[in-house]
Scaffold this motif. Sequence first.
Motif, PDB file in Angstrom:
ATOM      1  N   UNK A 144       0.833  -1.204   0.000  1.00  9.57           N
ATOM      2  CA  UNK A 144       0.000   0.000   0.000  1.00  9.57           C
ATOM      3  C   UNK A 144       0.871   1.259   0.000  1.00  9.57           C
ATOM      4  N   UNK A 145       1.951   1.218   0.770  1.00  9.64           N
ATOM      5  CA  UNK A 145       2.870   2.364   0.804  1.00  9.64           C
ATOM      6  C   UNK A 145       3.499   2.572  -0.573  1.00  9.64           C
ATOM      7  N   UNK A 146       3.883   1.447  -1.175  1.00  7.43           N
ATOM      8  CA  UNK A 146       4.504   1.491  -2.494  1.00  7.43           C
ATOM      9  C   UNK A 146       3.578   2.146  -3.528  1.00  7.43           C
ATOM     10  N   UNK A 147       2.293   1.791  -3.431  1.00 10.69           N
ATOM     11  CA  UNK A 147       1.323   2.378  -4.371  1.00 10.69           C
ATOM     12  C   UNK A 147       1.200   3.891  -4.201  1.00 10.69           C
ATOM     13  N   UNK A 148       1.221   4.344  -2.965  1.00 11.24           N
ATOM     14  CA  UNK A 148       1.124   5.797  -2.739  1.00 11.24           C
ATOM     15  C   UNK A 148       2.322   6.497  -3.370  1.00 11.24           C
ATOM     16  N   UNK A 149       3.480   5.897  -3.170  1.00  9.39           N
ATOM     17  CA  UNK A 149       4.690   6.536  -3.723  1.00  9.39           C
ATOM     18  C   UNK A 149       4.568   6.619  -5.244  1.00  9.39           C
ATOM     19  N   UNK A 150       4.091   5.530  -5.846  1.00  5.52           N
ATOM     20  CA  UNK A 150       3.944   5.512  -7.303  1.00  5.52           C
ATOM     21  C   UNK A 150       2.979   6.603  -7.764  1.00  5.52           C
ATOM     22  N   UNK A 151       1.951   6.893  -6.937  1.00  8.33           N
ATOM     23  CA  UNK A 151       0.975   7.916  -7.331  1.00  8.33           C
ATOM     24  C   UNK A 151       1.390   9.326  -6.914  1.00  8.33           C
ATOM     25  N   UNK A 152       2.554   9.419  -6.274  1.00  6.56           N
ATOM     26  CA  UNK A 152       3.002  10.745  -5.842  1.00  6.56           C
ATOM     27  C   UNK A 152       2.278  11.244  -4.604  1.00  6.56           C
TER      28      UNK A 152
ATOM     29  N   UNK B 216      10.768   4.435  -5.488  1.00 10.53           N
ATOM     30  CA  UNK B 216       9.859   5.170  -6.352  1.00 10.53           C
ATOM     31  C   UNK B 216       9.790   4.484  -7.724  1.00 10.53           C
ATOM     32  N   UNK B 217       9.051   5.096  -8.646  1.00 10.52           N
ATOM     33  CA  UNK B 217       8.793   4.469  -9.944  1.00 10.52           C
ATOM     34  C   UNK B 217      10.084   4.178 -10.727  1.00 10.52           C
ATOM     35  N   UNK B 218      11.121   4.971 -10.473  1.00 10.48           N
ATOM     36  CA  UNK B 218      12.371   4.771 -11.208  1.00 10.48           C
ATOM     37  C   UNK B 218      13.347   3.853 -10.483  1.00 10.48           C
ATOM     38  N   UNK B 219      12.835   3.200  -9.452  1.00 12.62           N
ATOM     39  CA  UNK B 219      13.712   2.302  -8.713  1.00 12.62           C
ATOM     40  C   UNK B 219      14.653   3.011  -7.753  1.00 12.62           C
TER      41      UNK B 219
END
Length: 692
Positions: free
Chosen positions: A357-365, A451-454
């Motif tokens: 869930x945390x990972x998803x938030x980061x991906x969405x900014x 983040x999205x860029x690793x």
Amino acid sequence: MSTRLRVAVETPQHSGLGQPLDYSSEQPLQSGTLVRVPLGRRDVAGIVWPGPPADAPLAELRAVTAALQALPPLGPAWCELVEFAATYYQRGVGEVALAVLPPELRKLDDAQLANRIAKLEKRLAAEAGASTAPARPALSADQAAALDALARWTAEGGAPTVLLHGVTGSGKTEVYLRAAEQALAAGRQALVLVPEINLTPQLEARFAERFAGRTIVSQHSALTPAQRLRHWLAAHLGRADLVLGTRLAVFASMPRLGLIVVDEEHDPSYKQQEGARYSARDLAVYRGKREGVPVLLGSATPSLESWQHANSGRYRRLGLPSRIGGGVLPAVRLVDMNMLPKSRGVTTTLSPPLVDALQQRIARGEQSLVFLNRRGYAPVLHCGDCGWKSSCAHCSAWRVFHKLDRTLRCHHCGFTERVPRACPDCGNLDIAPIGRGTERLEEQLGAVLQDANGQPARIARIDADSTRLKGSLEAQLGAVHAGDVDVLVGTQMVTKGHDFRRITLVAAVNPDSALFSSDFRAPERLFALLMQAAGRAGRDAEHAARSEMWVQTWHPQHALYGALRRHDFEAFAASQLKEREMAGLPPYSHLAMMRADARTPEAARAFLQAAAELAATLPGAEAVTVYPPVPLHIARVADVERMQMLVESPSRVALQRFLALWLPSLHGLRNDRKGAEQRILRWAVDVDPLSI
Ligand code: ADP
Ligand code: ZN
Ligand code: ZN
């Protein structure tokens, strides 16, 4: 022609002299005048106190040595507030009076004080700007209704105490602002109390913006002595329109007081924990009644005491049931930790669904807030070979492992050492941390989140360690607000008050321990903490619908979590109050905690037992129950053994009467004991104690 007068002086703590003393004066002095008087061989500060002195021959009285005539006398209402606090919390009148005045007042003579006042007047005149009409949001229907009711009750002349129960983000602050506006428009001063010093700048900014051209002063412990005096004087002289402050500010001298606001009224920091252990919230209510001024107590999770007063009709109740902008409260998700595959030896961990869930938030900014009520890296270091643990030599507590500076630190006495290279008992090189604090949580989150860029996620930590330097808290909060942080890790420090706009996920990593605490208030505090924390998510109505509060728990069936899921404070309060009523606990009974500190537990216990025996002989003893002495949860701190004894009565009046008889007789008890080992170091009573 000399006259007699009463003077409240700061008498030594255990002298048993709590009341004002009589002095003579060459000239008549108004009560509330600051003076200097001889006491023993010292010359001390005092305040001419209202009330008639005893009829002693003038010649036997010592004379007042100086009077601070430059300062307008403290008013009768202020003196009554202090006297009430001293009586209720069982301390000396002079002790309380002088403790709540700025210390600088004691140091200045009349000429110096006159000079300070002149300077202040000049400064205020220079600052006075034109007041511009500020932009004000249109009130929501709920806010308007609340303000209407407040105005109506105030007009009826009842000086109502109003409990403003508003969910997080419902716009309570706007209600305070408008109520203050009305008070100011009527030519009065407003007093606004906040629990945390960290929250004062934020609130001050909001009030300053709204009340441009008005004089606003703050009162809290982070001010320099000179600032403190200046702010206090501005209020006392009636020059400040608004006083904002922490608990001490409840004693601000304000000649034109017209409104008192207590924000987050449930917050435990309103209770002073040393000296006179007063509750600023309760004193605010007393003060409002005494001065005929409405008192607004605001909270999303009111204290059960206040809630009960609202139920019984003693307080008025107002509600703001929905968030501004129609945003919903975050959905609460419980992670059942029993369902996770057991990894070797690790008990509390970050559950995979939470990490996702945390990972998803980061991906969405979007931002997340993860909190844990324990600072440091790990609460204890441990040797698996011999069982050694990092205990404190001076306290019955573990020393906390801080990885950043590789220290073991005692959070109770401050005793700090470098982390040993090997087990001090057996030499084993493999000593390991057990459990986790915020430092470790930060490290673990850093290891799993990208983040999205690793790239590693941007993680910030806010706790008492990371904010020790002046300005660092502001800088860190600034980074969060600016969007330079993906995940904010912190202790409960970050859960209160802050208006974070981009946080859509809040997670409590390990909140269970409070469910089984021996302190009957632990569930109330946990519920308030979690509701407050949830309130940090989705404050922007745009994001509200997808904001979530995650709770990792081993007890997902617990009723407290059930109420949390439904954001149902009322149900939670009702069930807690029922339990309290059945168990005869506050608010259905009244407590005082007698505490004794000594070098040995035996000495502390013996003192309390002797005190209990004495209690049994007093008139009115049948109306109170004195429980056996028990050690505090952490019994030894800094080589002092601490014991406490609970005193309970169904009647507040009976308890007060009993304490007033009992405590003076204890001074003798203390002096009876011989030998350093048998003597106690100090004793004190806490009326309406908050933690048991
Ligand atoms: P609370 O103290 O109840 O948590 P706040 O007073 O911080 O809530 O209000 C939440 C947000 O809503 C703030 O950003 C505030 O500026 C905004 N707000 C409050 N009242 C109004 C209103 N009537 N119209 C528009 N925005 C408002
Ligand atoms: Zn060992
Ligand atoms: Zn210690």
